[in-house]
Structures are given as structure tokens and as C-alpha cells.
Design an enzyme around this catalytic site. Structure first.
Site, mmCIF file in Angstrom:
data_model
loop_
_atom_site.group_PDB
_atom_site.id
_atom_site.type_symbol
_atom_site.label_atom_id
_atom_site.label_comp_id
_atom_site.label_asym_id
_atom_site.label_seq_id
_atom_site.Cartn_x
_atom_site.Cartn_y
_atom_site.Cartn_z
ATOM 1 C CB VAL A 1 -0.940 0.017 1.232
ATOM 2 C CG1 VAL A 1 -1.551 1.396 1.443
ATOM 3 C CG2 VAL A 1 -2.054 -1.010 1.062
ATOM 4 C CB CYS A 2 1.241 4.120 0.669
ATOM 5 S SG CYS A 2 1.642 5.873 0.756
#
Length: 286
Positions: A163-164
Site C-alpha cells: 500500500v502507498c
């Protein structure tokens, strides 16, 4: 004292109309709430009913390895962790790249206690997961032990995920070559340095590589993974458990939907992290 006959009759009629509701209220008040034992029995029955829902896969034996490193963004990890740890039968470990099992501080100071070190982590995890961050992510990108761990486990994991800016860590480990992937909008332009094709989307799936965009997309990513592992009915059950039905209080959240003056300023402020990440990526090439 005198009475208006019409008003009196209307008042009595009103009371008569309320009688059924008053009787129902008294009847409900007379019913005692269920005891703890009764509530437990009803819960067991409800569990059976949930298991009977078509397509419901309640139990499995997934193993999930979630990386921790100083300066990670807590919400990148905590959102997906909620959904992974809520899966009945799944085993979730928090893997620190530090030498001890001392709590690891996030970029904003929230410390999370790891449960395993790099060498102790699952050998063949069902899910290998990397959260993002800012300067902490760039430091982890430049840490050989962290990258070696991701490369090793990623070669055997069923799913390689992030994520990210965690996708930049996957890229450093050589796990994104020829793949479509996403990241936080401020780090997405670095993905081509790793041979990846950047995609502007909340969740991007390319084979067994599944990446989520910035921070809040971790919840979308987590649900997408639960659906892939356990099916839509199970994912919907956890979605309801989390009461995940987002309604942002105002428009924004992406460069395209934010006031240009704010978006331009924010991009400039995040520029140094992007530049440092790109420099680390290119250092490996040379």
C-alpha cells in the site's frame, strides 16, 4: 368550569388512536432482554446461518507477513491488518527489519510491536505485504537486509502486495518488473525506475502482484484481498463488521479533485521524498 364538547371528544379520540402503540410499548417493556447465555446461543446460531450463505468460505490457513520498519505510515499497515487479522484461521505476523522485537515507530510516532524478525518470518507466506511512508521508506529501500528479505519471500509468496509507497520497496526487490502497479500519487512516477507500469487506481492487480494507492486505499486493498482469498460474501461480512461505507465530508483526496493551488503546493512539499526515492533506485542501476 365549562368544556367544549367537540374539543373533548377529539381529545378522547386521540387517546384511543394511541392505545395500540401504548399497549405495544408496555408489552415490549415486559420482555426481559436476553441473558449472556441466551445471547451466546443466538450468536452460535447466527454463525451457522452465516456459514450457510452460498459462496461463504469461513476458514482457511493463510499466512500473512506484514513488514515493519522505522518511519512507516501506520494507516498503510493498520487498515489491511484489520481485515487480514479478522479472517478466521489466518495467521498474521508483523515482521520488523530491526534486530530486536522492540516496538517500531511510525512516521508520526505511533509505535507497533512486531512479532517476528526478518530471519524468523514465514518462509512461504500466502501474502507478503509492505506498507509505505516517506523518509523511512527511502531508508528501507537503501537497506540491503530489508530488500533481500522482500526479494526472498516475494519469490515464494502466493501474493506480493503493498500500500502507498510500499510498492517502491517491492520495486527495489525486483518484484515489479513488467508489472502494472500503483502507489501514493507522489511516488507513482518512480515506479518506471523498477520496470513497472504506473497506474492511477485505488487497487491494481497484475497476476499475483496487488498494490494499493495512498494511505486510505489500504482499506480498499484489504477488502480486495479478502475477496480474493475468501470470496465476496466473506468480504462483505467483514466490510459490514468494519462499517466501511465511506462518505468523505468534502471533495478532494487526489491531485485531480483538489484545489489546484493546494495540490501544487502539496506536490512541491513532497518532491524531496520522491527525488530521494528516485536517487536510491538509480543508484542500484549504476
Amino acid at each position: 368550569m365549562t368544556y367544549d364538547r367537540r374539543s373533548l371528544m377529539q381529545g378522547l379520540a386521540g387517546l384511543s388512536a394511541l392505545a395500540p402503540f401504548l399497549s405495544l410499548e408496555r408489552a415490549m417493556a415486559a420482555v426481559a432482554p436476553p441473558s449472556v447465555e441466551e445471547a451466546m446461543m443466538r450468536a452460535a446460531e447466527a454463525h451457522g446461518a452465516l456459514m450457510a450463505v452460498p459462496g461463504m468460505r469461513m476458514h482457511a490457513g493463510e499466512t500473512v507477513s506484514m513488514l515493519l520498519y522505522p518511519g512507516f505510515t501506520a494507516m498503510d499497515l493498520v487498515g489491511p491488518h484489520y481485515f487480514f487479522a479478522s479472517m478466521m484461521g489466518a495467521k498474521v505476523e508483523l515482521v520488523t527489519n530491526q534486530s530486536t522485537l522492540d516496538p517500531v515507530k511510525s512516521d508520526l510516532g505511533l509505535a507497533i510491536a512486531p512479532t517476528a524478525r526478518l530471519n524468523d518470518a514465514f518462509e512461504t507466506p500466502t501474502i507478503l505485504f509492505a506498507p509505505g511512508g516517506g523518509a523511512g521508506t527511502v531508508a528501507a529501500m537503501d537497506d540491503p537486509a530489508t530488500i533481500d528479505y522482500l526479494r526472498d519471500r516475494g519469490s515464494r509468496a502466493t501474493y506480493v502486495t503493498s500500500v502507498c509507497t510500499g510498492s517502491l520497496l517491492l520495486g527495489m526487490a525486483g518484484l515489479l518488473k513488467g508489472r502494472k502497479a500503483t502507489s501514493h500519487w507522489a511516488g507513482r512516477s518512480v515506479l518506471p525506475e523498477f520496470g513497472a507500469t504506473p497506474v492511477d487506481a485505488r487497487v491494481v492487480t497484475d497476476g499475483n502482484v496487488i498494490t494499493g494507492a495512498g494511505v486510505s486505499a489500504g482499506l480498499d486493498f484489504g477488502l480486495a484481498m479478502v475477496e480474493k482469498l475468501r470470496g465476496r460474501p466473506y468480504a462483505q461480512a467483514l466490510m459490514l463488521q468494519a462499517e466501511y461505507s465511506p462518505e468523505p465530508p468534502f471533495r478532494g483526496g487526489t491531485p485531480a479533485t483538489t484545489d489546484p493551488a493546494i495540490a501544487k503546493a502539496m506536490a512541491g512539499m513532497m518532491g524531496p521524498v520522491e527525488a530521494r526515492a528516485r536517487a536510491v533506485a538509480r543508484k542500484v542501476k549504476t
